[in-house]
Design an enzyme around this catalytic site. Structure first.
Site, mmCIF file in Angstrom:
data_model
loop_
_atom_site.group_PDB
_atom_site.id
_atom_site.type_symbol
_atom_site.label_atom_id
_atom_site.label_comp_id
_atom_site.label_asym_id
_atom_site.label_seq_id
_atom_site.Cartn_x
_atom_site.Cartn_y
_atom_site.Cartn_z
ATOM 1 N N GLU A 156 -19.219 62.984 13.563
ATOM 2 C CA GLU A 156 -18.123 62.374 12.819
ATOM 3 C C GLU A 156 -18.648 61.485 11.695
ATOM 4 O OE1 GLU A 156 -15.986 60.025 15.621
ATOM 5 O OE2 GLU A 156 -15.929 61.622 17.121
ATOM 6 N N CYS A 184 -18.792 55.541 7.000
ATOM 7 C CA CYS A 184 -19.601 55.357 8.201
ATOM 8 C C CYS A 184 -20.154 56.710 8.613
ATOM 9 C CB CYS A 184 -18.735 54.760 9.303
ATOM 10 S SG CYS A 184 -19.602 54.464 10.851
ATOM 11 N N CYS A 209 -25.898 60.355 21.923
ATOM 12 C CA CYS A 209 -26.768 59.181 21.855
ATOM 13 C C CYS A 209 -27.423 58.948 23.202
ATOM 14 C CB CYS A 209 -25.946 57.956 21.452
ATOM 15 S SG CYS A 209 -26.928 56.460 21.173
ATOM 16 N N CYS A 252 -24.472 52.915 25.872
ATOM 17 C CA CYS A 252 -23.789 51.624 25.914
ATOM 18 C C CYS A 252 -22.439 51.801 26.617
ATOM 19 C CB CYS A 252 -23.581 51.079 24.506
ATOM 20 S SG CYS A 252 -25.128 50.714 23.643
ATOM 21 N N CYS A 299 -19.179 52.543 24.498
ATOM 22 C CA CYS A 299 -19.258 53.523 23.407
ATOM 23 C C CYS A 299 -18.993 54.933 23.902
ATOM 24 C CB CYS A 299 -20.636 53.450 22.754
ATOM 25 S SG CYS A 299 -20.861 54.642 21.412
ATOM 26 N N CYS A 332 -15.631 55.378 17.860
ATOM 27 C CA CYS A 332 -16.648 56.355 17.490
ATOM 28 C C CYS A 332 -16.917 57.313 18.644
ATOM 29 C CB CYS A 332 -17.933 55.617 17.120
ATOM 30 S SG CYS A 332 -19.254 56.703 16.583
#
Length: 350
Positions: A94, A107, A114, A118, A121, A332
Protein backbone atom coordinates in the site's frame (compact mmCIF):
# COMPACT_ATOMS: atom_id res chain seq x y z
CA UNK A 1 5.06 -5.48 -17.40
CA UNK A 2 7.30 -8.13 -18.98
CA UNK A 3 8.82 -10.33 -16.26
CA UNK A 4 11.64 -11.31 -18.62
CA UNK A 5 12.91 -7.72 -18.79
CA UNK A 6 14.62 -5.77 -16.03
CA UNK A 7 13.19 -2.40 -14.92
CA UNK A 8 15.13 0.78 -15.57
CA UNK A 9 13.15 2.45 -12.82
CA UNK A 10 15.15 2.31 -9.60
CA UNK A 11 18.54 2.36 -11.32
CA UNK A 12 21.07 4.93 -10.15
CA UNK A 13 23.11 6.93 -12.65
CA UNK A 14 26.10 4.66 -12.05
CA UNK A 15 23.95 1.60 -12.76
CA UNK A 16 22.47 3.18 -15.89
CA UNK A 17 25.99 4.05 -17.07
CA UNK A 18 27.08 0.42 -16.72
CA UNK A 19 23.98 -0.72 -18.62
CA UNK A 20 24.60 1.53 -21.61
CA UNK A 21 28.30 0.68 -21.74
CA UNK A 22 27.48 -3.03 -21.65
CA UNK A 23 25.10 -2.48 -24.57
CA UNK A 24 27.72 -0.59 -26.57
CA UNK A 25 25.96 2.75 -26.26
CA UNK A 26 27.68 6.10 -25.57
CA UNK A 27 28.26 6.86 -21.89
CA UNK A 28 26.27 10.11 -22.04
CA UNK A 29 23.18 8.08 -22.94
CA UNK A 30 22.87 7.14 -19.26
CA UNK A 31 22.14 10.75 -18.34
CA UNK A 32 19.54 10.98 -21.08
CA UNK A 33 17.79 7.86 -19.81
CA UNK A 34 17.84 9.18 -16.24
CA UNK A 35 16.27 12.43 -17.44
CA UNK A 36 13.47 10.55 -19.22
CA UNK A 37 12.85 8.34 -16.19
CA UNK A 38 13.06 10.75 -13.30
CA UNK A 39 12.49 14.10 -14.96
CA UNK A 40 9.81 13.36 -17.56
CA UNK A 41 8.56 10.09 -16.04
CA UNK A 42 7.95 8.32 -19.35
CA UNK A 43 5.91 5.14 -19.62
CA UNK A 44 8.02 3.43 -22.28
CA UNK A 45 11.49 3.40 -23.81
CA UNK A 46 9.96 4.44 -27.15
CA UNK A 47 9.26 7.86 -25.61
CA UNK A 48 13.00 8.47 -25.09
CA UNK A 49 13.21 10.27 -28.42
CA UNK A 50 16.71 11.74 -28.07
CA UNK A 51 18.07 8.18 -28.12
CA UNK A 52 18.59 6.80 -31.60
CA UNK A 53 16.08 4.24 -32.82
CA UNK A 54 18.87 1.67 -32.84
CA UNK A 55 19.78 2.35 -29.21
CA UNK A 56 16.15 2.30 -28.13
CA UNK A 57 15.69 -1.09 -29.75
CA UNK A 58 18.88 -2.35 -28.17
CA UNK A 59 17.71 -1.15 -24.76
CA UNK A 60 14.25 -2.69 -25.19
CA UNK A 61 15.71 -6.15 -25.75
CA UNK A 62 16.58 -6.50 -22.07
CA UNK A 63 14.94 -3.60 -20.27
CA UNK A 64 11.67 -1.74 -19.80
CA UNK A 65 10.69 1.31 -17.76
CA UNK A 66 9.12 -1.03 -15.22
CA UNK A 67 6.31 1.18 -13.91
CA UNK A 68 3.01 -0.47 -13.00
CA UNK A 69 -0.27 1.24 -12.12
CA UNK A 70 -2.11 0.60 -8.84
CA UNK A 71 -4.56 -2.29 -9.01
CA UNK A 72 -6.99 -0.68 -6.60
CA UNK A 73 -7.62 2.61 -4.84
CA UNK A 74 -9.86 3.87 -2.05
CA UNK A 75 -10.72 7.56 -1.67
CA UNK A 76 -11.65 9.13 1.64
CA UNK A 77 -14.08 11.99 2.18
CA UNK A 78 -11.12 14.02 3.49
CA UNK A 79 -9.13 13.64 0.25
CA UNK A 80 -6.84 10.87 1.45
CA UNK A 81 -6.27 8.14 -1.15
CA UNK A 82 -5.01 4.64 -0.39
CA UNK A 83 -3.40 2.87 -3.36
CA UNK A 84 -2.83 -0.86 -3.63
CA UNK A 85 0.02 -2.16 -5.78
CA UNK A 86 0.65 -5.75 -6.82
CA UNK A 87 4.18 -7.12 -6.97
CA UNK A 88 5.34 -9.52 -9.72
CA UNK A 89 5.07 -12.33 -7.16
CA UNK A 90 1.37 -11.57 -6.65
CA UNK A 91 1.68 -9.88 -3.25
CA UNK A 92 0.22 -6.51 -2.32
CA UNK A 93 1.62 -3.31 -0.83
CA UNK A 94 0.00 0.00 0.00
CA UNK A 95 0.82 3.66 -0.32
CA UNK A 96 -1.29 6.53 0.99
CA UNK A 97 -1.64 10.00 -0.51
CA UNK A 98 -2.46 12.62 2.14
CA UNK A 99 -3.33 16.18 1.01
CA UNK A 100 -3.29 18.83 3.73
CA UNK A 101 -3.56 22.51 2.79
CA UNK A 102 -0.34 23.34 0.91
CA UNK A 103 1.25 19.96 1.65
CA UNK A 104 0.77 16.71 -0.23
CA UNK A 105 2.45 13.73 1.43
CA UNK A 106 2.82 10.20 0.14
CA UNK A 107 3.38 7.38 2.62
CA UNK A 108 5.25 4.54 0.90
CA UNK A 109 5.99 0.93 1.79
CA UNK A 110 9.40 -0.76 1.80
CA UNK A 111 8.42 -4.42 2.33
CA UNK A 112 5.63 -6.92 1.79
CA UNK A 113 4.60 -7.60 5.37
CA UNK A 114 7.04 -7.02 8.23
CA UNK A 115 9.23 -9.01 10.63
CA UNK A 116 8.81 -6.61 13.55
CA UNK A 117 5.37 -7.89 14.67
CA UNK A 118 4.44 -4.77 16.63
CA UNK A 119 1.28 -5.48 18.60
CA UNK A 120 -0.62 -2.48 17.22
CA UNK A 121 0.28 -2.91 13.54
CA UNK A 122 -1.80 -4.82 10.97
CA UNK A 123 1.18 -5.24 8.67
CA UNK A 124 3.03 -7.12 11.40
CA UNK A 125 0.13 -9.57 11.64
CA UNK A 126 0.77 -10.53 8.00
CA UNK A 127 4.26 -11.72 8.79
CA UNK A 128 7.14 -11.06 6.44
CA UNK A 129 6.98 -12.07 2.78
CA UNK A 130 9.55 -10.07 0.84
CA UNK A 131 11.48 -6.82 0.61
CA UNK A 132 10.71 -4.36 -2.16
CA UNK A 133 13.28 -3.32 -4.72
CA UNK A 134 14.12 0.33 -5.26
CA UNK A 135 12.05 0.09 -8.44
CA UNK A 136 9.02 -1.14 -6.49
CA UNK A 137 9.49 1.57 -3.86
CA UNK A 138 9.78 4.34 -6.46
CA UNK A 139 6.90 2.91 -8.48
CA UNK A 140 4.57 3.92 -5.64
CA UNK A 141 5.52 7.52 -6.40
CA UNK A 142 5.97 7.18 -10.16
CA UNK A 143 2.59 5.62 -10.91
CA UNK A 144 0.04 7.72 -9.03
CA UNK A 145 -1.81 10.64 -10.65
CA UNK A 146 -0.77 13.03 -7.85
CA UNK A 147 2.96 12.40 -8.34
CA UNK A 148 3.77 15.88 -9.64
CA UNK A 149 2.01 17.65 -6.76
CA UNK A 150 3.83 15.81 -3.96
CA UNK A 151 5.68 17.94 -1.44
CA UNK A 152 6.80 15.17 0.92
CA UNK A 153 7.43 11.43 1.03
CA UNK A 154 7.47 9.39 4.23
CA UNK A 155 8.68 5.80 4.56
CA UNK A 156 6.02 4.88 7.10
CA UNK A 157 3.99 2.34 5.15
CA UNK A 158 4.28 -1.43 5.23
CA UNK A 159 7.61 -2.86 6.38
CA UNK A 160 10.67 -1.78 8.35
CA UNK A 161 12.89 0.44 6.15
CA UNK A 162 16.08 -0.43 8.04
CA UNK A 163 15.42 -4.13 7.37
CA UNK A 164 15.66 -3.32 3.64
CA UNK A 165 18.23 -0.58 3.86
CA UNK A 166 20.19 -1.18 0.63
CA UNK A 167 17.08 -0.71 -1.51
CA UNK A 168 15.74 2.15 0.62
CA UNK A 169 19.07 4.02 0.35
CA UNK A 170 19.08 3.45 -3.42
CA UNK A 171 15.59 4.94 -3.64
CA UNK A 172 16.64 7.86 -1.43
CA UNK A 173 19.65 8.54 -3.66
CA UNK A 174 17.43 8.72 -6.75
CA UNK A 175 14.91 10.96 -4.99
CA UNK A 176 17.58 13.44 -3.89
CA UNK A 177 20.27 13.26 -6.63
CA UNK A 178 20.57 15.94 -9.30
CA UNK A 179 20.14 13.27 -12.02
CA UNK A 180 17.00 11.96 -10.28
CA UNK A 181 14.09 13.78 -8.68
CA UNK A 182 16.46 16.40 -7.22
CA UNK A 183 14.41 16.70 -4.04
CA UNK A 184 15.82 18.23 -0.89
CA UNK A 185 16.36 15.57 1.81
CA UNK A 186 14.16 17.80 3.98
CA UNK A 187 11.17 16.57 1.99
CA UNK A 188 11.72 12.93 2.99
CA UNK A 189 11.27 11.17 6.33
CA UNK A 190 12.21 7.56 7.08
CA UNK A 191 10.48 5.89 10.03
CA UNK A 192 12.02 2.96 11.91
CA UNK A 193 11.68 0.97 15.10
CA UNK A 194 15.42 1.64 15.34
CA UNK A 195 17.28 -1.45 14.20
CA UNK A 196 20.91 -1.40 15.27
CA UNK A 197 22.19 -2.73 11.94
CA UNK A 198 20.64 0.14 10.02
CA UNK A 199 20.48 3.14 12.34
CA UNK A 200 24.10 4.28 12.19
CA UNK A 201 24.38 3.50 8.50
CA UNK A 202 21.29 5.53 7.68
CA UNK A 203 22.53 8.46 9.76
CA UNK A 204 25.95 8.31 8.08
CA UNK A 205 24.76 7.83 4.49
CA UNK A 206 21.59 9.91 4.30
CA UNK A 207 20.54 13.45 5.22
CA UNK A 208 16.82 12.65 5.23
CA UNK A 209 14.71 13.16 8.33
CA UNK A 210 14.42 10.32 10.83
CA UNK A 211 11.38 9.23 12.84
CA UNK A 212 11.75 6.60 15.56
CA UNK A 213 8.73 4.55 16.68
CA UNK A 214 8.80 4.83 20.47
CA UNK A 215 5.29 4.22 21.95
CA UNK A 216 6.56 3.62 25.48
CA UNK A 217 9.57 5.07 27.34
CA UNK A 218 9.76 1.99 29.58
CA UNK A 219 11.80 -0.82 27.94
CA UNK A 220 9.78 -3.70 29.43
CA UNK A 221 6.48 -2.30 28.24
CA UNK A 222 7.93 -1.24 24.90
CA UNK A 223 9.04 -4.83 24.36
CA UNK A 224 5.45 -5.99 24.90
CA UNK A 225 4.27 -3.56 22.24
CA UNK A 226 7.34 -3.86 20.00
CA UNK A 227 9.34 -7.12 20.20
CA UNK A 228 12.31 -5.41 18.48
CA UNK A 229 13.01 -3.71 21.81
CA UNK A 230 14.51 -6.98 23.08
CA UNK A 231 17.30 -6.85 20.50
CA UNK A 232 17.90 -3.10 20.54
CA UNK A 233 16.63 -1.05 23.48
CA UNK A 234 15.18 2.44 23.14
CA UNK A 235 17.83 3.49 25.67
CA UNK A 236 20.58 2.31 23.29
CA UNK A 237 18.83 4.02 20.38
CA UNK A 238 18.72 7.34 22.22
CA UNK A 239 22.39 6.99 23.22
CA UNK A 240 23.36 6.60 19.54
CA UNK A 241 21.15 9.51 18.47
CA UNK A 242 22.90 11.77 20.98
CA UNK A 243 26.10 11.31 18.98
CA UNK A 244 24.60 13.06 15.93
CA UNK A 245 23.74 16.69 15.24
CA UNK A 246 20.03 17.25 14.59
CA UNK A 247 20.11 21.02 14.97
CA UNK A 248 20.60 21.84 11.30
CA UNK A 249 19.24 20.17 8.19
CA UNK A 250 18.02 16.83 9.51
CA UNK A 251 15.02 16.57 11.82
CA UNK A 252 14.61 13.89 14.47
CA UNK A 253 11.14 12.97 15.64
CA UNK A 254 9.61 10.24 17.74
CA UNK A 255 6.30 8.58 16.95
CA UNK A 256 4.08 7.84 19.94
CA UNK A 257 0.69 6.16 19.55
CA UNK A 258 -1.38 7.06 22.59
CA UNK A 259 -3.23 3.99 23.88
CA UNK A 260 -6.06 4.35 26.40
CA UNK A 261 -4.97 3.21 29.84
CA UNK A 262 -1.67 1.86 28.55
CA UNK A 263 0.77 4.73 27.92
CA UNK A 264 -1.32 7.88 28.34
CA UNK A 265 -0.81 8.92 31.97
CA UNK A 266 1.46 11.53 33.54
CA UNK A 267 4.12 8.98 34.53
CA UNK A 268 4.73 8.26 30.83
CA UNK A 269 4.97 11.92 29.93
CA UNK A 270 7.46 12.49 32.74
CA UNK A 271 9.60 9.52 31.65
CA UNK A 272 9.59 10.71 28.02
CA UNK A 273 10.89 14.10 29.14
CA UNK A 274 13.62 12.40 31.20
CA UNK A 275 14.60 9.94 28.43
CA UNK A 276 14.87 12.56 25.69
CA UNK A 277 16.15 15.52 27.73
CA UNK A 278 18.77 17.49 25.81
CA UNK A 279 18.06 15.75 22.50
CA UNK A 280 17.03 18.10 19.68
CA UNK A 281 13.81 16.38 18.65
CA UNK A 282 10.03 16.55 18.51
CA UNK A 283 7.27 14.16 19.53
CA UNK A 284 4.42 13.20 17.20
CA UNK A 285 1.42 11.94 19.16
CA UNK A 286 -0.78 9.65 17.09
CA UNK A 287 -4.34 8.46 17.50
CA UNK A 288 -4.69 4.69 17.36
CA UNK A 289 -6.69 3.13 14.52
CA UNK A 290 -8.19 -0.08 15.89
CA UNK A 291 -7.27 -3.34 14.15
CA UNK A 292 -8.92 -6.75 14.44
CA UNK A 293 -8.13 -9.03 17.39
CA UNK A 294 -5.98 -6.50 19.24
CA UNK A 295 -7.07 -5.36 22.71
CA UNK A 296 -5.86 -1.78 22.41
CA UNK A 297 -7.93 1.39 22.25
CA UNK A 298 -7.03 4.93 21.36
CA UNK A 299 -6.96 7.59 24.07
CA UNK A 300 -9.56 10.36 23.90
CA UNK A 301 -8.63 13.80 22.62
CA UNK A 302 -8.77 15.40 26.07
CA UNK A 303 -6.12 12.99 27.32
CA UNK A 304 -3.97 13.53 24.23
CA UNK A 305 -4.15 17.31 24.62
CA UNK A 306 -3.10 17.11 28.26
CA UNK A 307 -0.25 14.74 27.35
CA UNK A 308 0.93 17.08 24.57
CA UNK A 309 0.75 20.15 26.79
CA UNK A 310 2.80 18.52 29.55
CA UNK A 311 5.54 17.50 27.11
CA UNK A 312 5.70 20.92 25.47
CA UNK A 313 5.69 22.76 28.80
CA UNK A 314 8.64 20.66 29.91
CA UNK A 315 10.82 21.28 26.87
CA UNK A 316 9.79 18.42 24.56
CA UNK A 317 7.95 19.94 21.61
CA UNK A 318 4.94 17.76 20.81
CA UNK A 319 2.19 17.78 18.22
CA UNK A 320 -0.91 15.66 17.67
CA UNK A 321 -0.97 14.20 14.19
CA UNK A 322 -4.27 14.74 12.43
CA UNK A 323 -6.12 11.50 11.83
CA UNK A 324 -6.83 10.96 8.15
CA UNK A 325 -8.66 8.43 6.00
CA UNK A 326 -10.55 6.67 8.79
CA UNK A 327 -13.28 5.64 6.36
CA UNK A 328 -10.94 3.75 4.00
CA UNK A 329 -9.05 1.11 6.00
CA UNK A 330 -6.91 3.82 7.58
CA UNK A 331 -4.57 1.54 9.54
CA UNK A 332 -1.48 0.49 7.60
CA UNK A 333 -1.79 -3.03 6.21
CA UNK A 334 -5.57 -3.23 6.43
CA UNK A 335 -6.28 -2.95 2.70
CA UNK A 336 -3.55 -5.34 1.58
CA UNK A 337 -4.58 -7.87 4.22
CA UNK A 338 -8.19 -7.70 3.05
CA UNK A 339 -7.11 -8.19 -0.57
CA UNK A 340 -4.90 -11.16 0.24
CA UNK A 341 -7.64 -12.80 2.30
CA UNK A 342 -10.18 -12.27 -0.50
CA UNK A 343 -7.82 -13.85 -3.03
CA UNK A 344 -7.20 -16.81 -0.73
CA UNK A 345 -10.94 -17.37 -0.30
CA UNK A 346 -11.50 -17.16 -4.05
CA UNK A 347 -8.77 -19.70 -4.68
CA UNK A 348 -10.23 -22.07 -2.10
CA UNK A 349 -13.68 -21.96 -3.73
CA UNK A 350 -12.41 -22.55 -7.25
Amino acid sequence: MDSTKAPLLGKTLDELTQIVLDLGMPKFTAGQIASWLYGRKVASIDEMTNLSVKNRERLKECYEVGATAPVHEMRSVDGTVKYLFRTPEGDYVESVYIPDADRATLCVSSQVGCKMNCKFCMTGKQGYTNSLTAAQILNQIYSIPERDTLTNVVFMGMGEPFDNLDEVLRALEILTASYGYAWSPKRITVSSVGLRKGLRRFLDESDCHLAISLHSPFPAQRQELMPAEKAFSIVEIVDILRQYDFSKQRRLSFEYIVFKGVNDSLIYAKELVRLLRGLDCRMNLIRFHAIPNVDLEGADMETMLAFRDYLTQHGLFATIRASRGEDIFAACGMLSTAKQQANKQNNETV
